[in-house]
Write a protein that holds these residues in place. Structure first.
Motif, PDB file in Angstrom:
ATOM      1  N   ALA A 273       0.845  -1.199   0.000  1.00 41.88           N
ATOM      2  CA  ALA A 273       0.000   0.000   0.000  1.00 41.88           C
ATOM      3  C   ALA A 273       0.882   1.251   0.000  1.00 41.88           C
ATOM      4  O   ALA A 273       0.646   2.190  -0.771  1.00 41.88           O
ATOM      5  CB  ALA A 273      -0.921   0.001   1.212  1.00 41.88           C
ATOM      6  N   MET A 276       2.550   1.621  -3.343  1.00 44.42           N
ATOM      7  CA  MET A 276       1.654   2.175  -4.362  1.00 44.42           C
ATOM      8  C   MET A 276       1.576   3.698  -4.254  1.00 44.42           C
ATOM      9  O   MET A 276       1.616   4.405  -5.256  1.00 44.42           O
ATOM     10  CB  MET A 276       0.271   1.568  -4.188  1.00 44.42           C
ATOM     11  CG  MET A 276      -0.637   1.767  -5.361  1.00 44.42           C
ATOM     12  SD  MET A 276      -2.344   1.489  -4.860  1.00 44.42           S
ATOM     13  CE  MET A 276      -2.704   3.036  -4.023  1.00 44.42           C
ATOM     14  N   CYS A 372      -5.354   6.145  16.008  1.00 43.47           N
ATOM     15  CA  CYS A 372      -4.663   5.493  14.898  1.00 43.47           C
ATOM     16  C   CYS A 372      -3.535   4.597  15.399  1.00 43.47           C
ATOM     17  O   CYS A 372      -2.843   3.961  14.623  1.00 43.47           O
ATOM     18  CB  CYS A 372      -4.109   6.526  13.931  1.00 43.47           C
ATOM     19  SG  CYS A 372      -5.403   7.503  13.172  1.00 43.47           S
ATOM     20  N   GLU A 414       0.716   1.308  12.110  1.00 43.34           N
ATOM     21  CA  GLU A 414       1.082   0.950  10.746  1.00 43.34           C
ATOM     22  C   GLU A 414       1.561   2.183   9.990  1.00 43.34           C
ATOM     23  O   GLU A 414       1.261   3.311  10.378  1.00 43.34           O
ATOM     24  CB  GLU A 414      -0.141   0.378  10.019  1.00 43.34           C
ATOM     25  CG  GLU A 414      -0.665  -0.892  10.651  1.00 43.34           C
ATOM     26  CD  GLU A 414      -1.897  -1.403   9.912  1.00 43.34           C
ATOM     27  OE1 GLU A 414      -1.819  -1.569   8.693  1.00 43.34           O
ATOM     28  OE2 GLU A 414      -2.917  -1.619  10.560  1.00 43.34           O
ATOM     29  N   GLN A 416       0.389   3.222   7.403  1.00 44.75           N
ATOM     30  CA  GLN A 416      -0.792   3.922   6.903  1.00 44.75           C
ATOM     31  C   GLN A 416      -1.492   4.784   7.946  1.00 44.75           C
ATOM     32  O   GLN A 416      -2.392   5.545   7.608  1.00 44.75           O
ATOM     33  CB  GLN A 416      -1.757   2.918   6.291  1.00 44.75           C
ATOM     34  CG  GLN A 416      -1.305   2.541   4.894  1.00 44.75           C
ATOM     35  CD  GLN A 416      -1.896   1.238   4.455  1.00 44.75           C
ATOM     36  OE1 GLN A 416      -1.636   0.206   5.064  1.00 44.75           O
ATOM     37  NE2 GLN A 416      -2.689   1.277   3.419  1.00 44.75           N
ATOM     38  N   ALA A 417      -1.058   4.671   9.212  1.00 44.98           N
ATOM     39  CA  ALA A 417      -1.618   5.569  10.223  1.00 44.98           C
ATOM     40  C   ALA A 417      -1.361   7.019   9.821  1.00 44.98           C
ATOM     41  O   ALA A 417      -2.099   7.926  10.204  1.00 44.98           O
ATOM     42  CB  ALA A 417      -1.004   5.272  11.589  1.00 44.98           C
ATOM     43  N   LEU A 418      -0.315   7.250   9.015  1.00 41.80           N
ATOM     44  CA  LEU A 418      -0.009   8.613   8.567  1.00 41.80           C
ATOM     45  C   LEU A 418      -1.092   9.155   7.638  1.00 41.80           C
ATOM     46  O   LEU A 418      -1.181  10.360   7.421  1.00 41.80           O
ATOM     47  CB  LEU A 418       1.353   8.643   7.862  1.00 41.80           C
ATOM     48  CG  LEU A 418       2.554   8.298   8.757  1.00 41.80           C
ATOM     49  CD1 LEU A 418       3.793   8.058   7.918  1.00 41.80           C
ATOM     50  CD2 LEU A 418       2.801   9.409   9.763  1.00 41.80           C
ATOM     51  N   SER A 419      -1.916   8.265   7.087  1.00 37.57           N
ATOM     52  CA  SER A 419      -3.014   8.718   6.235  1.00 37.57           C
ATOM     53  C   SER A 419      -4.006   9.561   7.015  1.00 37.57           C
ATOM     54  O   SER A 419      -4.832  10.260   6.429  1.00 37.57           O
ATOM     55  CB  SER A 419      -3.761   7.528   5.623  1.00 37.57           C
ATOM     56  OG  SER A 419      -2.962   6.870   4.690  1.00 37.57           O
ATOM     57  N   SER A 420      -3.950   9.482   8.345  1.00 38.99           N
ATOM     58  CA  SER A 420      -4.877  10.285   9.135  1.00 38.99           C
ATOM     59  C   SER A 420      -4.618  11.776   8.934  1.00 38.99           C
ATOM     60  O   SER A 420      -5.467  12.600   9.218  1.00 38.99           O
ATOM     61  CB  SER A 420      -4.778   9.911  10.611  1.00 38.99           C
ATOM     62  OG  SER A 420      -3.470  10.120  11.079  1.00 38.99           O
ATOM     63  N   PHE A 423      -4.038  11.666   2.634  1.00 38.43           N
ATOM     64  CA  PHE A 423      -3.574  10.491   1.908  1.00 38.43           C
ATOM     65  C   PHE A 423      -2.130  10.629   1.442  1.00 38.43           C
ATOM     66  O   PHE A 423      -1.410   9.661   1.323  1.00 38.43           O
ATOM     67  CB  PHE A 423      -4.481  10.221   0.706  1.00 38.43           C
ATOM     68  CG  PHE A 423      -5.868   9.796   1.084  1.00 38.43           C
ATOM     69  CD1 PHE A 423      -6.065   8.656   1.845  1.00 38.43           C
ATOM     70  CD2 PHE A 423      -6.974  10.530   0.689  1.00 38.43           C
ATOM     71  CE1 PHE A 423      -7.340   8.249   2.201  1.00 38.43           C
ATOM     72  CE2 PHE A 423      -8.251  10.130   1.038  1.00 38.43           C
ATOM     73  CZ  PHE A 423      -8.440   8.996   1.798  1.00 38.43           C
TER      74      PHE A 423
ATOM     75  N   THR B 178      -5.945   2.945  -0.803  1.00 42.86           N
ATOM     76  CA  THR B 178      -6.422   1.614  -0.420  1.00 42.86           C
ATOM     77  C   THR B 178      -7.534   1.757   0.615  1.00 42.86           C
ATOM     78  O   THR B 178      -7.721   2.822   1.199  1.00 42.86           O
ATOM     79  CB  THR B 178      -5.290   0.780   0.197  1.00 42.86           C
ATOM     80  OG1 THR B 178      -4.847   1.430   1.391  1.00 42.86           O
ATOM     81  CG2 THR B 178      -4.122   0.647  -0.762  1.00 42.86           C
ATOM     82  N   ARG B 180      -7.446   0.576   3.469  1.00 46.23           N
ATOM     83  CA  ARG B 180      -6.788   0.829   4.744  1.00 46.23           C
ATOM     84  C   ARG B 180      -6.520   2.330   4.920  1.00 46.23           C
ATOM     85  O   ARG B 180      -6.686   2.883   6.003  1.00 46.23           O
ATOM     86  CB  ARG B 180      -5.470   0.039   4.784  1.00 46.23           C
ATOM     87  CG  ARG B 180      -4.831  -0.041   6.149  1.00 46.23           C
ATOM     88  CD  ARG B 180      -5.383  -1.175   6.961  1.00 46.23           C
ATOM     89  NE  ARG B 180      -4.822  -1.237   8.300  1.00 46.23           N
ATOM     90  CZ  ARG B 180      -5.538  -1.537   9.373  1.00 46.23           C
ATOM     91  NH1 ARG B 180      -6.823  -1.783   9.276  1.00 46.23           N
ATOM     92  NH2 ARG B 180      -4.969  -1.608  10.548  1.00 46.23           N
ATOM     93  N   ASP B 181      -6.072   2.979   3.836  1.00 43.06           N
ATOM     94  CA  ASP B 181      -5.846   4.427   3.879  1.00 43.06           C
ATOM     95  C   ASP B 181      -7.134   5.137   4.273  1.00 43.06           C
ATOM     96  O   ASP B 181      -7.140   6.046   5.095  1.00 43.06           O
ATOM     97  CB  ASP B 181      -5.423   4.949   2.494  1.00 43.06           C
ATOM     98  CG  ASP B 181      -3.992   4.601   2.145  1.00 43.06           C
ATOM     99  OD1 ASP B 181      -3.142   4.643   3.048  1.00 43.06           O
ATOM    100  OD2 ASP B 181      -3.734   4.291   0.976  1.00 43.06           O
ATOM    101  N   LEU B 182      -8.210   4.709   3.628  1.00 47.91           N
ATOM    102  CA  LEU B 182      -9.510   5.327   3.862  1.00 47.91           C
ATOM    103  C   LEU B 182      -9.878   5.220   5.339  1.00 47.91           C
ATOM    104  O   LEU B 182     -10.291   6.191   5.968  1.00 47.91           O
ATOM    105  CB  LEU B 182     -10.552   4.594   3.012  1.00 47.91           C
ATOM    106  CG  LEU B 182     -11.756   5.400   2.562  1.00 47.91           C
ATOM    107  CD1 LEU B 182     -11.338   6.478   1.579  1.00 47.91           C
ATOM    108  CD2 LEU B 182     -12.773   4.480   1.900  1.00 47.91           C
ATOM    109  N   TYR B 184      -7.960   4.922   7.920  1.00 48.21           N
ATOM    110  CA  TYR B 184      -7.117   5.705   8.819  1.00 48.21           C
ATOM    111  C   TYR B 184      -7.410   7.196   8.779  1.00 48.21           C
ATOM    112  O   TYR B 184      -6.939   7.943   9.628  1.00 48.21           O
ATOM    113  CB  TYR B 184      -5.634   5.462   8.518  1.00 48.21           C
ATOM    114  CG  TYR B 184      -5.054   4.350   9.349  1.00 48.21           C
ATOM    115  CD1 TYR B 184      -5.020   4.451  10.739  1.00 48.21           C
ATOM    116  CD2 TYR B 184      -4.553   3.201   8.767  1.00 48.21           C
ATOM    117  CE1 TYR B 184      -4.496   3.434  11.509  1.00 48.21           C
ATOM    118  CE2 TYR B 184      -4.030   2.177   9.531  1.00 48.21           C
ATOM    119  CZ  TYR B 184      -4.004   2.301  10.905  1.00 48.21           C
ATOM    120  OH  TYR B 184      -3.490   1.297  11.670  1.00 48.21           O
TER     121      TYR B 184
END
Lengths: 441, 441
Positions: A273, A276, A372, A414, A416-420, A423, B178, B180-182, B184
């Motif tokens: 992820a 990507m 998160c 994770e 992806q916690a940074l997505s908080s 994105f 992803t 998962r991103d959504l 978070y």
């Protein structure tokens, strides 16, 4: 919380809300956003990276100048000590002639009326040791005889001869096969695949060459994008032109050649992820780098590929993994190998990987919202404590501190916690700031 | 069996031995080898393939001329029936305007003092039906109200509004994320990922568009090589020049464009070991084809990619899977979709895949040695019997017969069992002969 309030919240991708828990989400989001202003111009960050890369390339053979043990480890292949076994890559001609010598010796032995026997290095766990100087797991040199004229070993000696003959044929044809293919060529003799696999490892140690030198390959699952060109079986691959999907890392490393790059570092990513996100944002165009991932647990093909890149390009390797014990475990496999492939460890490991993130201390530093973060399970804590006892952790003070922080706070997170924070926070703020501050350990 | 005898046995890759069991290994090997002489010149096989390809491309829209149901299935998207839901691919502008309309309607409803409510199609299992005419699983159109002003649905309505807003932002930015991103982006609201995932599926049905149209993508694990060129995010990819590793199939299908090919068929392969053999032997140069694999259970990205190829290139799809119930299961996922993605099934499925091999009848036909066959477990037999009841099997008489053969003999075999006749038997004899004899069902 009313719908109206929610709509009026922070923009897309930024977490909003009127949470009362600490750190408050909206505050965290605005703090995270404020970090963007700390970023210096890219040219300044690039200068930092250039000096890192040049420091790395000056130490020969490959390995960071700051880590003398890494340099020693890589140098050791040129002159493997007699007391332990570190198998090395060999070309087909060399492996073939080693097989010929073994078989000729057996034939002479038979003709002289003494029957024949193979000398097989022990791969038992008790025979595997970690050498701190080399920062690697290796096999102590201890061979056992496998005579054909002994009811206890006749079958294994036969299997060994058969595997030698099959490998010889594969090399002569110039093709590559899987372990499973090998097994199916003589199911009656091998019985089950565990037996042909085990003997294949024996043969690898007997010949002093890696399994990939035998042209027996593992399936690949890794992908790569970025500032790298190489030839895969003669086809020229430009990894800046591989879209978002990237180039699948080839299963047969010996068909990889002509590696060229203008990258300043290699970014090793745990998960696809994050890969990507980096690929879609073409992160490598802003900061010249090679981005690769094994999508979780590292497979042999990806480990071989990373090592080849490191050895040939002499670039620093920065790792982006989850902030949990599993992320560190993955680093350990890249750096020190796994127990069951120890005899091959020198060719599979890339010492001196820098832990860029996500590190336990980042959670507070970047004010990752409480929601998160995830509580560590009992199993996580057990694995974390075990890691504290491992040599590859102990020899890096910074890692010990981070791991202690993780175990003290009992929190993991994770990537992806940074997505908080949005994105694209990972590629637009977090990583650039990390690079600017040289925040790797 | 003496070592001498063994050495004197068949050549590389061919199983040797003096087995007394039937079929005898050495006999089987020489029979298998004799099949090589049955091969006609490649030009003749190519003529066969050309007529297959042209028959396939004449039926419009894509789908073999021999299968009217497939044509109907693909035609149905142009005019989805009002009684069931088949969501379709939509471009970003169209999805954005659909979201705008939904939100405007909600705003008007609020302003008129009636509060607001979403109409959400039911995705319950009881609402999923298989339509034989379409050869697909679809959702019956049955919507339930999700009012904000109701304590039972207030939270879900809020989550729905939030997901709509996030998707809108992702589309506006032109990026892909992803699931998962959504999750978070608002952990506090979503609670756990299952909730944001479920609402994402709701939103997909509400908007009548696929999940990939929402720019929420799955991780990819598929790879492709062969006679295919396409653009991945603008980068031109020539899949004949992707070495042995192949090109990773992109996670975001909407960034794939400009698909061109001179292939005569698509070869869908279950496993990466067989894929590697085909890629290394450059099978596609001898028989122009596109070779792709999802490395086991098909992921969404690979299914979307296969469908795009089939629809745009109108090529026949031939499948090479293990001769076991699991191999057939994999075919069923490609052809009919899986239950939990049913609303999206029309865009994920590729009807009319031909079962090339390895088929239960091949085991005797090619005299695969007994030792290379495996006994079916009780679970295998249970799955096999269940498959016999499935519509997608029942409507193909040939498949029923093969499955019955499998269950009667209680034997299964992997693709790699063919390695018992030599590592390259698959590419040099088995597949060419299959193609020559048009031996697909």
């Amino acid at each position: 919380m009313s719908e109206k309030k929610r709509r009026g919240g922070a923009g897309a991708g930024a977490a909003s809300g009127s949470a009362s828990k600490k750190p408050r989400v909206s505050t965290a989001a605005s703090y995270a956003e404020s970090l963007r202003s700390k970023l210096r111009p890219d040219a300044s960050i690039l200068a930092t990276l250039r000096s890192l890369a040049s420091a790395c390339s000056k130490s020969k053979p490959a390995g960071s100048s700051s880590s003398s043990s890494a340099s020693k480890a890589l140098a050791a292949e040129d002159d493997p000590a007699a007391s332990y076994i570190v198998v090395a890559d060999q070309d087909s001609a060399s492996v073939t002639s080693r097989i010929n010598r073994l078989v000729l010796a057996a034939a002479r032995s038979i003709l002289s009326g003494r029957g024949f026997s193979f000398a097989v290095p022990s791969r038992a766990a008790s025979n595997q040791v970690y050498l701190p100087d080399l920062d690697r797991i290796v096999l102590v040199r201890r061979e056992s005889a496998r005579p054909f004229a002994n009811v206890a070993t006749a079958r294994k000696a036969t299997i060994t001869a058969r595997v030698l003959s099959l490998v010889h044929a594969v090399l002569r044809r110039g093709i590559h096969v899987t372990k499973r293919d090998l097994f199916y060529t003589d199911v009656k003799l091998f019985g089950d695949q565990a037996q042909s696999d085990a003997v294949l490892d024996d043969v690898s140690c007997m010949l002093g060459c890696t399994r990939s030198s035998l042209h027996v390959v593992a399936s690949e699952k890794g992908v790569v994008v970025g500032r790298l060109t190489f030839a895969d079986d003669g086809d020229r691959i430009d990894c800046t032109r591989m879209g978002v999907g990237g180039k699948a890392i080839p299963p047969n490393i010996d068909r990889v050649s002509g590696i060229e790059s203008d990258a300043l570092f290699i970014l090793l990513v745990e998960k696809d992820a994050a890969f990507m996100r980096l690929a879609e944002d073409r992160f490598y165009n802003r900061f010249p780098c090679i981005i690769l991932t094994a999508k979780g647990q590292p497979d042999v093909a990806t480990r071989l590929f990373l090592r080849r890149l490191k050895v040939e390009l002499k670039l620093p390797v920065l790792a982006l993994v989850d902030s949990d014990p599993y992320g560190l475990k993955i680093l350990s496999v890249y750096m020190c190998g796994s127990k069951n492939m120890s005899y091959d460890s020198a060719n599979l490991t890339t010492p001196d990987i820098k832990w860029l993130g996500v590190r336990p201390s980042d959670l507070d530093k970047y004010r990752v919202p409480e929601q998160c973060r995830l509580p560590m399970t009992d199993h996580d804590i057990k694995v974390g404590k075990e890691l504290l006892e491992e040599d590859f952790v102990k020899q890096n003070e910074g890692w010990v501190k981070e791991l202690e922080t993780m175990l003290r706070t009992r929190q993991k997170a994770e990537i992806q916690a940074l997505s908080s924070f949005g994105f694209q926070y990972l590629t637009e703020v977090y990583l650039p700031l990390k690079l600017q501050q040289q925040d790797w350990i």
